[in-house]
Scaffold this motif. Structure first.
Motif, PDB file in Angstrom:
ATOM      1  N   THR A 248       3.110   9.205 -12.160  1.00  0.00           N
ATOM      2  CA  THR A 248       3.940  10.035 -11.092  1.00  0.00           C
ATOM      3  C   THR A 248       3.471   9.919  -9.618  1.00  0.00           C
ATOM      4  O   THR A 248       3.541  10.659  -8.823  1.00  0.00           O
ATOM      5  N   GLU A 249       3.101   8.522  -9.433  1.00  0.00           N
ATOM      6  CA  GLU A 249       2.588   8.376  -7.904  1.00  0.00           C
ATOM      7  C   GLU A 249       3.858   8.674  -7.118  1.00  0.00           C
ATOM      8  O   GLU A 249       4.833   8.178  -7.363  1.00  0.00           O
ATOM      9  N   GLY A 250       3.725   9.396  -6.214  1.00  0.00           N
ATOM     10  CA  GLY A 250       4.972   9.726  -5.206  1.00  0.00           C
ATOM     11  C   GLY A 250       5.705  10.953  -5.612  1.00  0.00           C
ATOM     12  O   GLY A 250       6.590  11.411  -5.027  1.00  0.00           O
ATOM     13  N   VAL A 251       5.505  11.308  -6.911  1.00  0.00           N
ATOM     14  CA  VAL A 251       6.340  12.645  -7.233  1.00  0.00           C
ATOM     15  C   VAL A 251       5.596  13.931  -6.972  1.00  0.00           C
ATOM     16  O   VAL A 251       4.354  14.184  -6.985  1.00  0.00           O
ATOM     17  N   PHE A 252       6.431  14.754  -6.237  1.00  0.00           N
ATOM     18  CA  PHE A 252       5.842  15.913  -5.658  1.00  0.00           C
ATOM     19  C   PHE A 252       5.161  16.848  -6.646  1.00  0.00           C
ATOM     20  O   PHE A 252       5.475  17.164  -7.571  1.00  0.00           O
ATOM     21  N   GLN A 253       3.838  17.055  -5.805  1.00  0.00           N
ATOM     22  CA  GLN A 253       2.904  17.855  -6.691  1.00  0.00           C
ATOM     23  C   GLN A 253       2.145  17.410  -8.121  1.00  0.00           C
ATOM     24  O   GLN A 253       1.382  18.066  -8.441  1.00  0.00           O
TER      25      GLN A 253
ATOM     26  N   SER B 173      -0.623   1.397   1.539  1.00  0.00           N
ATOM     27  CA  SER B 173      -1.475   0.447   0.705  1.00  0.00           C
ATOM     28  C   SER B 173      -1.628   1.006  -0.763  1.00  0.00           C
ATOM     29  O   SER B 173      -1.287   0.220  -1.772  1.00  0.00           O
ATOM     30  N   GLU B 174      -1.644   2.373  -1.004  1.00  0.00           N
ATOM     31  CA  GLU B 174      -1.631   2.758  -2.211  1.00  0.00           C
ATOM     32  C   GLU B 174      -0.303   2.727  -2.756  1.00  0.00           C
ATOM     33  O   GLU B 174      -0.249   2.569  -3.893  1.00  0.00           O
ATOM     34  N   TYR B 175       0.766   3.027  -2.150  1.00  0.00           N
ATOM     35  CA  TYR B 175       2.164   2.952  -2.665  1.00  0.00           C
ATOM     36  C   TYR B 175       2.462   1.441  -2.955  1.00  0.00           C
ATOM     37  O   TYR B 175       3.306   1.194  -3.732  1.00  0.00           O
ATOM     38  N   ILE B 176       1.900   0.452  -2.128  1.00  0.00           N
ATOM     39  CA  ILE B 176       2.261  -0.964  -2.282  1.00  0.00           C
ATOM     40  C   ILE B 176       1.726  -1.329  -3.900  1.00  0.00           C
ATOM     41  O   ILE B 176       2.288  -2.060  -4.502  1.00  0.00           O
ATOM     42  N   LEU B 177       0.416  -1.001  -4.050  1.00  0.00           N
ATOM     43  CA  LEU B 177      -0.294  -1.111  -5.311  1.00  0.00           C
ATOM     44  C   LEU B 177       0.579  -0.450  -6.409  1.00  0.00           C
ATOM     45  O   LEU B 177       0.897  -1.290  -7.359  1.00  0.00           O
ATOM     46  N   THR B 178       1.146   0.660  -6.166  1.00  0.00           N
ATOM     47  CA  THR B 178       2.180   1.275  -7.200  1.00  0.00           C
ATOM     48  C   THR B 178       3.286   0.240  -7.392  1.00  0.00           C
ATOM     49  O   THR B 178       3.838   0.162  -8.463  1.00  0.00           O
ATOM     50  N   CYS B 179       3.906  -0.158  -6.409  1.00  0.00           N
ATOM     51  CA  CYS B 179       4.788  -0.978  -6.350  1.00  0.00           C
ATOM     52  C   CYS B 179       4.859  -2.115  -7.110  1.00  0.00           C
ATOM     53  O   CYS B 179       5.777  -2.712  -7.997  1.00  0.00           O
ATOM     54  N   ARG B 180       3.673  -2.693  -7.101  1.00  0.00           N
ATOM     55  CA  ARG B 180       3.230  -4.089  -7.880  1.00  0.00           C
ATOM     56  C   ARG B 180       3.061  -3.745  -9.215  1.00  0.00           C
ATOM     57  O   ARG B 180       3.534  -4.420 -10.068  1.00  0.00           O
ATOM     58  N   GLN B 181       2.490  -2.516  -9.568  1.00  0.00           N
ATOM     59  CA  GLN B 181       2.666  -2.046 -11.007  1.00  0.00           C
ATOM     60  C   GLN B 181       3.726  -1.791 -11.644  1.00  0.00           C
ATOM     61  O   GLN B 181       3.858  -1.915 -12.804  1.00  0.00           O
ATOM     62  N   MET B 182       4.825  -1.406 -10.692  1.00  0.00           N
ATOM     63  CA  MET B 182       6.160  -1.164 -11.242  1.00  0.00           C
ATOM     64  C   MET B 182       6.884  -2.168 -11.607  1.00  0.00           C
ATOM     65  O   MET B 182       8.060  -2.310 -12.038  1.00  0.00           O
TER      66      MET B 182
ATOM     67  N   LEU C 109      -7.928  -3.055  -3.142  1.00  0.00           N
ATOM     68  CA  LEU C 109      -6.225  -3.272  -3.056  1.00  0.00           C
ATOM     69  C   LEU C 109      -5.483  -1.846  -2.458  1.00  0.00           C
ATOM     70  O   LEU C 109      -4.468  -2.171  -2.293  1.00  0.00           O
ATOM     71  N   THR C 110      -6.190  -0.856  -2.124  1.00  0.00           N
ATOM     72  CA  THR C 110      -5.604   0.140  -1.392  1.00  0.00           C
ATOM     73  C   THR C 110      -6.091   0.239   0.004  1.00  0.00           C
ATOM     74  O   THR C 110      -5.518   0.872   0.620  1.00  0.00           O
ATOM     75  N   GLY C 111      -7.128  -0.145   0.450  1.00  0.00           N
ATOM     76  CA  GLY C 111      -7.793   0.179   1.759  1.00  0.00           C
ATOM     77  C   GLY C 111      -9.209  -0.109   1.990  1.00  0.00           C
ATOM     78  O   GLY C 111      -9.616  -1.168   1.151  1.00  0.00           O
ATOM     79  N   THR C 112      -9.601   0.112   3.303  1.00  0.00           N
ATOM     80  CA  THR C 112     -10.893  -0.469   3.610  1.00  0.00           C
ATOM     81  C   THR C 112     -11.770   0.882   3.940  1.00  0.00           C
ATOM     82  O   THR C 112     -11.487   1.918   4.427  1.00  0.00           O
ATOM     83  N   VAL C 113     -13.188   0.863   3.379  1.00  0.00           N
ATOM     84  CA  VAL C 113     -13.862   1.976   3.549  1.00  0.00           C
ATOM     85  C   VAL C 113     -15.477   1.162   4.108  1.00  0.00           C
ATOM     86  O   VAL C 113     -15.490   0.239   3.923  1.00  0.00           O
TER      87      VAL C 113
END
Length: 762
Positions: A208-213, A402-411, A635-639
């Motif tokens: 449910t990445e991107g699904v409200f709440q 970046s987080e949603y790009i990773l989700t796209c790849r998984q989808m 894969l999601t960003g830099t820390v």
């Protein structure tokens, strides 16, 4: 969220501008700000004040209910029971430095006092007459707001309305528009089938990445456990997943899965609590219980609900007697008069008061659930259009993108680089794939994008680099803009390679823009007097220089887009990466949006991140000991990871740019800023033990190659464990520490012996 001001303007016109005002709110001196402000006035060096301020926790510790907290931290309360709150470093500074002691003493007196007036984030006051006849006003920039806060306005009986701008509603509208543009289908989002089992199946998978709440990791796990079958389940899930109500989750799920597990203290409760399997979940249920069981009026029921939710204990205590025995003056019969045993009534009242402290308003939860369903519907049936809209909504937040790009790849959704012949502002849909936004390219202003798109709409697609530069010669193009377009892949559709375009773009620009200047000056060039066939001889041809390596292409994309688009250096080892991390980089990002405020991890929590070291900087402490600041990218960003001297001494050889490592450490939270990781241990990817699985259909097939297999395993020495798996009997045997190997070193030989499908490293 883009039309919030339109609604406010509508309200001003409807009720007349003088009758409408923004609401003032007072910022107070928090502990950190109090220290900084006082230090500035007393001319204490900024670096000193900053150091002290950073010693103060961002969040209040358990036990301290409200400011001032500075007295606790410095031990100024004089009470022994408060010693646990003292921060030794601060106490030492207080005792040893007279100037800083003066700062602390003044700051502790100022803490909690009003510091500034600003405008309430969403509150609007609507009055029956000009607002200045009720309350004093002030000017905040171009806005007129009240000098009273919302609390005083409510006490005066004035009407405060909240106008909340919700990003998710913009996402839904954009997704619906994307579907119409890409497929010609018009979705009536306000009239969906809310009994659609496919949508509830999606929610139940936890994807449910991107699904409200429903997109936090905890909520995703809860949805997998809950497996909702209807909107009522989603409403309840949203209401239950909060501190307090969470205690009722096991009972709710047990009742949902087995009707025999649902019990009621009295039959009169069944019609009220049946939809929630015997659990009190909503404030409305509390109101219904006191009305139906004890005979409360609508108004009295709302009063008891308000008292419980506001934790007004004296009202709650008075209400118990009314609920059980009734109150003649209030015309409340009570439970006993309605045939319900007094002990049972007392127990029901206890249950209500326990839960009502946290109870959710169902009408509010239902609104959330409808929006959650709408986003889940779009993700289920139109995933490409939905994800494009979702990423457009967070385009200014590279971490979230970046987080949603990773989700796209998984989808399984392919992401394409930006293209001057497709899309414009925002992410676009292109043949079942997502085209990256043109306005996400660094150094390219919206005015240039608008000119490029306008020219494309007028005269069609661009055919070559020369055509593009010629047609946009007046659009403030410069060499840096063209270079960034090339690095981002925006000219890939012309054919040729990025390396070829980088080799000629300067020549092409000088050639075209030089001719343009000559024409403007009234000069005649060679091209004005030769025919088209002769002009072709002067075209600049793409040189035979090949293409950049994949690593360099990705590095260029990262440089100009802020993220990798056509791939990621970690892709080949994604399975290993996922297996050995506890969190991703975005969990340390500070965010304020529809889903959360703050980081996903807590201050002081120990976590493990994995990724590529993209930058490092070595510094020296006051004692001349080396330490490092390391940028770790996953894969999601830099820390940013801080490596203090002791850890640096142990692991400094591993802290090299482009090294792939796992870093375990403690989260260091900033004040409304991204968190950092204080490194404790650093482990290279290639030193993490893996398991080499070798599959055989039968024991006979294993025995047939056993000797050859043993020879290969004996020739390798490493950290990876070997597991033999017999598919027919589902037997598995781990060969143990005596037979550890380097899986990467022998994988190819094993594949040639038993087949690539039978060798797996995890």
């Amino acid at each position: 969220d883009g039309h919030r001001e339109d609604i406010i303007e509508y309200v001003k016109q409807k009720y007349t501008p003088d009758n409408v005002a923004y609401i003032g709110t007072f910022g107070t001196m928090a502990a950190k700000n109090a220290i900084r402000d006082v230090a500035r006035v007393l001319k204490v060096p900024y670096a000193t004040a900053d150091k002290i301020s950073k010693m103060i926790p961002t969040k209040l510790p358990d036990g301290i209910k409200k400011p001032p907290v500075l007295k606790y931290y410095f031990g100024l309360t004089g009470k022994e029971e408060n010693e646990k709150y003292i921060i030794p470093e601060l106490r030492k500074l207080y005792e040893e430095d007279d100037q800083l002691r003066h700062v602390f003493e003044i700051a502790s007196k100022l803490e909690g006092m009003p510091r500034n007036i600003s405008t309430h984030a969403c509150g609007i006051l609507i009055a029956p007459a000009p607002v200045d006849t009720f309350v004093p006003l002030t000017r905040n920039g171009d806005d007129i707001s009240t000098q009273y806060s919302m609390i005083e306005l409510e006490q005066l009986g004035l009407l405060k309305m909240d106008f909340l701008g919700l990003r998710t509603l913009t996402v839904i509208k954009k997704a619906v528009d994307n579907v119409y543009e890409s497929q010609g289908i018009h979705i009536d989002i306000d009239h969906l089938d809310y009994d659609d089992s496919e949508v509830y199946d999606l929610i139940g998978t936890g994807h449910t990445e991107g699904v409200f709440q429903l997109e936090s990791s905890g909520m995703r796990n809860f949805m997998k456990e809950l497996k909702p079958h209807n909107l009522e389940d989603v409403i309840a899930g949203i209401s239950l997943y909060r501190p307090g109500p969470m205690d009722f989750i096991p009972k709710y799920i047990k009742g949902k899965n087995s009707a025999s597990e649902v019990t009621y203290e009295t039959p009169e409760l069944e019609h009220i609590l049946a939809p929630t399997y015997g659990c009190i979940v909503y404030q409305e249920q509390v109101m219904q219980i006191v009305r139906d069981l004890a005979g409360y009026s609508m108004g009295e029921a709302d009063n008891i609900r308000r008292a419980m939710s506001k934790k007004k204990q004296y009202v709650i205590d008075e209400g118990r007697k009314d609920f059980i025995s009734g109150n003649e003056s209030k015309n409340i019969p009570g439970c006993i008069a309605n045939g319900i045993d007094g002990h049972i009534a007392d127990s029901i009242y206890d249950s209500m008061t326990d839960f009502a402290k946290y109870a959710f308003n169902k009408s509010h939860a239902a609104c959330y659930a409808v929006v959650a369903f709408q986003t889940a519907y779009l993700k289920r049936y139109y995933p490409v259009e939905f994800m494009a809209a979702l990423m457009t909504s967070v385009i200014d937040n590279p971490g979230k993108v970046s987080e949603y790009i990773l989700t796209c790849r998984q989808m399984g959704i392919e992401l394409l680089p930006p293209d001057v012949n497709e899309g414009a502002s925002g992410f676009a849909v292109s043949g079942g794939r997502i085209r990256y936004a043109l306005n996400a390219i660094k150094g390219v202003g919206n005015n240039i994008i608008d000119a490029i798109v306008s020219e494309r709409k007028k005269r069609g697609n661009y055919s070559s680099l020369e055509d593009f530069i010629t047609r946009n010669a007046t659009a403030e193009l410069n060499k840096r803009v063209i270079e960034n377009f090339i690095k981002a892949g925006a000219f890939d559709s012309f054919g040729g390679t990025r390396k070829q375009y980088m080799s000629i773009y300067v020549t092409v620009m000088d050639h075209i823009l030089g001719d343009l200047k000559s024409n403007m000056a009234g000069q005649i060039s060679l091209f004005d007097i030769v025919d088209d066939e002769s002009k072709a001889e002067f075209d600049i041809h793409l040189p035979d220089v090949g293409e950049y390596t994949k690593e360099l292409k990705l590095a260029f994309e990262k440089e100009v887009l802020g993220i990798y688009v056509s791939g990621h250096p970690l892709e080949e080892q994604e399975e290993l990466w996922r297996k050995h991390i506890t969190n991703t980089a975005t969990d340390l990002f500070y965010m304020e949006d529809d889903t959360r405020k703050g980081m996903k991890v807590k201050e002081g929590e120990f976590i493990t991140l994995g990724g590529i070291i993209s930058d490092r900087s070595v510094k020296y402490t006051k004692n001349n000991q080396p330490m490092a600041f390391v940028s770790l990218e996953d894969l999601t960003g830099t820390v940013e990871c801080i490596v203090f001297p002791k850890v640096y001494e142990k692991y400094n050889e591993l802290i090299a740019i482009d090294n792939k490592v796992f870093i375990r450490g403690r989260v260091n939270a900033g004040d409304e800023e991204d968190g950092k990781l204080i490194a404790d241990t650093i482990t290279p990817f290639d030193m993490v033990p893996q398991k080499l699985w070798l599959k055989f259909d039968t024991m006979e097939s294993y025995n047939g190659v056993k000797q050859a297999l043993t020879n290969i395993l004996n020739e390798s020495d490493g950290r990876d464990l070997v597991v033999i798996y017999i598919a027919s009997t589902r037997q598995k045997k781990e060969l143990g520490d005596a037979m550890t190997v380097d899986a990467g070193d022998i994988k190819v030989r094993l594949e040639s012996l038993i087949g690539a499908d039978n060798v797996r490293v995890v």
